[in-house]
Every structure is written in C-alpha cells, then in structure tokens.
Design a protein around this motif. Structure first.
Motif, PDB file in Angstrom:
ATOM      1  N   GLY A  53       0.796  -1.224   0.000  1.00  0.00           N
ATOM      2  CA  GLY A  53       0.000   0.000   0.000  1.00  0.00           C
ATOM      3  C   GLY A  53       0.823   1.264   0.000  1.00  0.00           C
ATOM      4  O   GLY A  53       0.275   2.363  -0.125  1.00  0.00           O
ATOM      5  N   GLY A  54       2.127   1.125   0.162  1.00  0.00           N
ATOM      6  CA  GLY A  54       3.000   2.291   0.121  1.00  0.00           C
ATOM      7  C   GLY A  54       3.931   2.381   1.304  1.00  0.00           C
ATOM      8  O   GLY A  54       3.549   2.065   2.438  1.00  0.00           O
ATOM      9  N   THR A  55       5.169   2.780   1.055  1.00  0.00           N
ATOM     10  CA  THR A  55       6.149   2.927   2.133  1.00  0.00           C
ATOM     11  C   THR A  55       7.259   3.871   1.691  1.00  0.00           C
ATOM     12  O   THR A  55       7.240   4.419   0.588  1.00  0.00           O
ATOM     13  CB  THR A  55       6.726   1.554   2.533  1.00  0.00           C
ATOM     14  OG1 THR A  55       7.465   1.690   3.736  1.00  0.00           O
ATOM     15  CG2 THR A  55       7.628   0.984   1.436  1.00  0.00           C
ATOM     16  N   THR A  56       8.240   4.044   2.571  1.00  0.00           N
ATOM     17  CA  THR A  56       9.379   4.928   2.329  1.00  0.00           C
ATOM     18  C   THR A  56      10.655   4.109   2.266  1.00  0.00           C
ATOM     19  O   THR A  56      10.872   3.212   3.089  1.00  0.00           O
ATOM     20  CB  THR A  56       9.498   5.966   3.473  1.00  0.00           C
ATOM     21  OG1 THR A  56       8.299   6.735   3.533  1.00  0.00           O
ATOM     22  CG2 THR A  56      10.686   6.896   3.248  1.00  0.00           C
ATOM     23  N   LEU A  57      11.512   4.413   1.314  1.00  0.00           N
ATOM     24  CA  LEU A  57      12.786   3.716   1.156  1.00  0.00           C
ATOM     25  C   LEU A  57      13.939   4.655   1.510  1.00  0.00           C
ATOM     26  O   LEU A  57      13.936   5.833   1.136  1.00  0.00           O
ATOM     27  CB  LEU A  57      12.942   3.220  -0.279  1.00  0.00           C
ATOM     28  CG  LEU A  57      11.879   2.226  -0.777  1.00  0.00           C
ATOM     29  CD1 LEU A  57      12.121   1.877  -2.243  1.00  0.00           C
ATOM     30  CD2 LEU A  57      11.859   0.966   0.083  1.00  0.00           C
ATOM     31  N   LEU A  58      14.918   4.119   2.212  1.00  0.00           N
ATOM     32  CA  LEU A  58      16.112   4.868   2.591  1.00  0.00           C
ATOM     33  C   LEU A  58      17.133   4.762   1.461  1.00  0.00           C
ATOM     34  O   LEU A  58      17.558   3.662   1.109  1.00  0.00           O
ATOM     35  CB  LEU A  58      16.676   4.282   3.883  1.00  0.00           C
ATOM     36  CG  LEU A  58      17.927   4.932   4.471  1.00  0.00           C
ATOM     37  CD1 LEU A  58      17.665   6.363   4.894  1.00  0.00           C
ATOM     38  CD2 LEU A  58      18.421   4.101   5.669  1.00  0.00           C
TER      39      LEU A  58
END
Length: 379
Positions: free
Chosen positions: A222-227
């Motif tokens: 559903g969506g996330t943040t990548l470093l």
C-alpha cells in the motif's frame, strides 16, 4: 508500583521534622520558570497528565517504608512517623494551565494547595515530570515552526536519556506540534501516530540494494518509504522510482541534504515519479531546517531526533516549585537572585481582535483583571 520514593531525601527529612512538630498548615506551592534559556522566547507547558496521575495514585508501599526505616536520617523520627507514611495520600487541589499552552517566565504553571505534608512531598516528582516534557515540547514547537507547514516526525527515542525519557519526549514532541513519532509504546499509550522507514543495516544485510527494496515493498504494497543514502544516493533514487507505486517516499539521512535533495528530486522527476515525496533526517534542528528551506531544498517532511528530544541547545529549564502561602498567609523568600513573590496567583492573558496574544498579567488569585484566566482547576 509505588512512585513515592522517586524523590529527594530532604523532602522526607522535612516531612519527618514537620511530623515531629505537628506542623501541617494548609499550604500552596507554585511551579514556574524563574527565567527562560538563551534563544527561548516562550515555553510550551507539558507533562500535566502524568503529574495528575502521580498525585491520584500517590502512596508509599510497605517495601518503601521498610527501606526508609533503615536509613540513619530517620533515627530521630517521632513515634508514628512510618505509620503516617503508610496512610499518606494526596487530598489537595491542583490548578494548572492546559498542556500545549505557550507560557513565560515568572508565571505559575501549576499550583498545588494541600496540607503541607502532602504538598511538600510531591515536589521532586512534579518538577522532574513537567521539566522533561515542557523542555521537549518547547524545542519541538520551535522545530515545527521552522518547518513552516511541512510535517515533522519525532525520531529521537534512541538518543533520549533512557527509554522512559524517550517515551515521554515522544508525547511532548506531539504536544509541541510534531505529526507523529517512531516510538511504538508512545503510539500505543498516548494514541500518537507512529511512523518509520528502515535502517541502513537493513539495506546492507541483503546482497543488493534492489533485493532489499523489493522485499520491503512486498511487505508494504500500500506504500512505504525507502532509505536511499546507504550507497549511491542518486542511483538508489532511480532504483526506488523504478520499483512501482508502492514507493511513496524516499529518505535521505546524511551528507549535504540541500544538495542531495535536489539531485534526488531530479532523478525521481526524470523517472516520471513526481509523486514520490522526499523526507530529510540526520542531525536536524530548527536552524538547519530553516537553512534548508531558505535554500529551497525540495523536501516534503522532516525526521528530527537527538537535537529535539534532548533540547541540545538548552538542555535544562530553571523550573522551581515554591511555597507561596500557608493558612492563607502569603510567604516569600528574599534570597538574592532567587527571591519569590508571595500569595496564591493567577495569570490573565489578553488577545487582539485577530486572536493574537497581546500580554500576560500575573496577579493574586481572586483579583479581577482583564483577559482570560490561564490556570484552571484540574484536581
């Protein structure tokens, strides 16, 4: 578990002396800041909820009393002192400004009226709890103000002065205006939105950055943040952009954040991913955030840790808890540099027609002065 022993020894030796003398007048204490730290124009009051819970549950356990019996400081305590401690509860009244209120030096933030034994013994705990949260809420408010309308998240638990400090710093940061915290217990206990991304160790543990990103995205369809700053930031941003719509944001945690944010934004836009947001973190404070925004860094949110949860530029407040009245009689101290004003007090705040604060006036409780009374009865 009893919290009563989380106090300074002299609170208890004074209590023993009061008890021996049969001296227990009705007393009023006020908690206030003597002065503000450098570069602080105001404070944000916080910690009241925990203070009230402490007062409601105040008691000495049998184990507490057994420990005190063994201390030489109480060898001269009057007969019945320890029995008195076993039954001691807080029965007084408390007035305070609401949490989240901007306050200034010299204004009572919290006022306790109770029999002297009860009002005195809670001093250390009240100061400690309110100090930490007011300190952090005040710093958080500055950080949030510097970020203008961009979201700020508390990422500071690991750098707080212990796990409990991290928990309550998260609460205080939220009161100060942060949008959420990385601290899961703060989310559970206080209902604060929780947020987080990944660590560099996560990326490094996989054979390739691609595998690390793909695995994380699979967990968060559903969506996330990548470093993206573990290796080559621009290449990582291009990779993130290519892995589909589940990548909603990227985080940069090191280097020249303003310069790197421009490069990452270009890489994302060139890949047709103008929808991907950029989150900046890494040793941020209000001054660095202000500098980033003045440089027009393309940023959508900030993660702020150490500088906020320890209030690095002003790590302590000059908060005090002072006796101002006994049995209706105003009392004050004349100590040089630490003098006080006697009498039970109230703060009146006036606003202009647009709702902006004009001035505060401190007067004796019961006076009729223009403005809104800040202290309200909370117990």
């Amino acid at each position: 578990m009893s919290e009563a022993l989380k106090t300074d020894l002299y609170e208890l030796t004074m209590l023993a002396a009061y008890h021996r003398a049969g001296h227990n007048p009705l007393a009023t204490f006020e908690l206030f800041a003597r002065r503000l730290p450098t570069n602080r124009g105001y404070l944000v009051f916080a910690g009241l909820e925990q203070a009230l819970s402490f007062l409601e549950e105040f008691s000495f356990s049998p184990e507490d009393i057994d420990y005190l019996r063994g201390l030489p400081a109480f060898a001269g305590a009057a007969e019945g002192f320890f029995d008195m401690l076993a039954g001691l509860r807080f029965t007084g009244d408390v007035w305070a400004v609401p949490e989240g209120t901007a306050v200034f030096a010299g204004e009572p933030l919290l006022r306790v009226t109770a029999p002297l034994w009860e009002a005195q013994i809670v001093e250390t705990w009240l100061l400690s709890a309110i100090h930490l949260q007011t300190l952090v809420a005040s710093k958080a408010a500055r950080v949030v103000d510097a970020a203008r309308e961009l979201a700020v998240f508390d990422f500071g638990s690991r750098r707080a002065h212990g796990p409990e400090a991290g928990l309550f710093a998260a609460r205080a940061s939220y009161i100060g205006g942060c949008s959420g915290t990385s601290n899961c217990e703060a989310g559970r206990r206080f209902g604060i939105p929780v947020a987080g991304t990944m660590a560099h160790s996560y990326v490094m543990s996989f054979p390739s950055e691609r595998e690390a990103f793909q695995n994380y995205l699979a967990l968060h369809p559903g969506g996330t943040t990548l470093l993206v700053d573990t290796y080559d930031i621009v290449e990582a941003a291009k990779l993130a952009a290519s892995l589909g719509p589940a990548c909603k944001a990227v985080r940069i945690d090191s280097g020249d954040l303003a310069q790197l944010a421009v490069k990452v934004r270009k890489a994302l836009d060139d890949a047709g991913r103008k929808d991907v947001r950029i989150i900046l973190s890494g040793n941020l404070n209000e001054y660095r955030i202000e500098k980033l925004l003045k440089a027009r860094a393309p940023v959508d949110a900030f993660g702020v840790g150490t500088e906020m949860v320890v209030s690095a530029d002003a790590p302590a407040l000059d908060l005090v808890y002072k006796l101002v009245e006994t049995d209706g009689r105003p009392v004050a101290k004349r100590s040089r540099g630490k003098s006080t004003v006697g009498g039970r007090k109230q703060v009146w705040r006036t606003f202009d027609k647009r709702g902006r604060m004009l001035r505060d006036c401190v007067g004796l409780d019961g006076e009729r002065l223009p403005g809104e009374q800040l202290l309200v009865q909370v117990m």
